[in-house]
Design a protein around this motif. Structure first.
Motif: not given
Length: 101
Positions: A23-24, A56-57, A60-63, A88-90
């Motif tokens: 998140f940072g 998890s943030s 969201g940043m990648l999306i 995590i990606f999987s």
């Protein structure tokens, strides 16, 4: 978080992430990819070589980055992720949304 933008070749650019992608890093990551809005290259690599932690943030940043480039002819590839980040990606099914090398 320090994000480095560099050219890999004439048609490729790399966003190299720092040790923590969480998140940072939201503002820094967003500014980095938005600075490429006039990108004429075909491939954007997001390099996880130095990244040891991701939350998890970061997903969201990648999306958000993928959506930002959705109307352009830019392919995003996630590269050099360690085993933990690949897991995590999987689990998040990002292997269906992104090209992961």
């Amino acid at each position: 978080m320090s994000i480095v933008v560099s050219n890999k070749s004439e048609n490729e650019i790399v966003l190299s992430l720092g040790e923590r992608f969480d998140f940072g890093a939201v503002e820094s990551f967003r500014k980095s990819y938005e600075s490429l809005k006039d990108l004429r290259r075909k491939t954007l690599y997001i390099d996880f070589r130095n990244t040891r932690y991701m939350d998890s943030s970061a997903l969201g940043m990648l999306i958000n980055a993928k959506n930002f480039f959705s109307s352009s002819d830019i392919k995003i590839k996630l590269i050099n992720a360690n085993d933990q980040i690949r897991k995590i990606f999987s689990i998040s099914r990002f292997d269906k949304k992104f090209d992961i090398e």
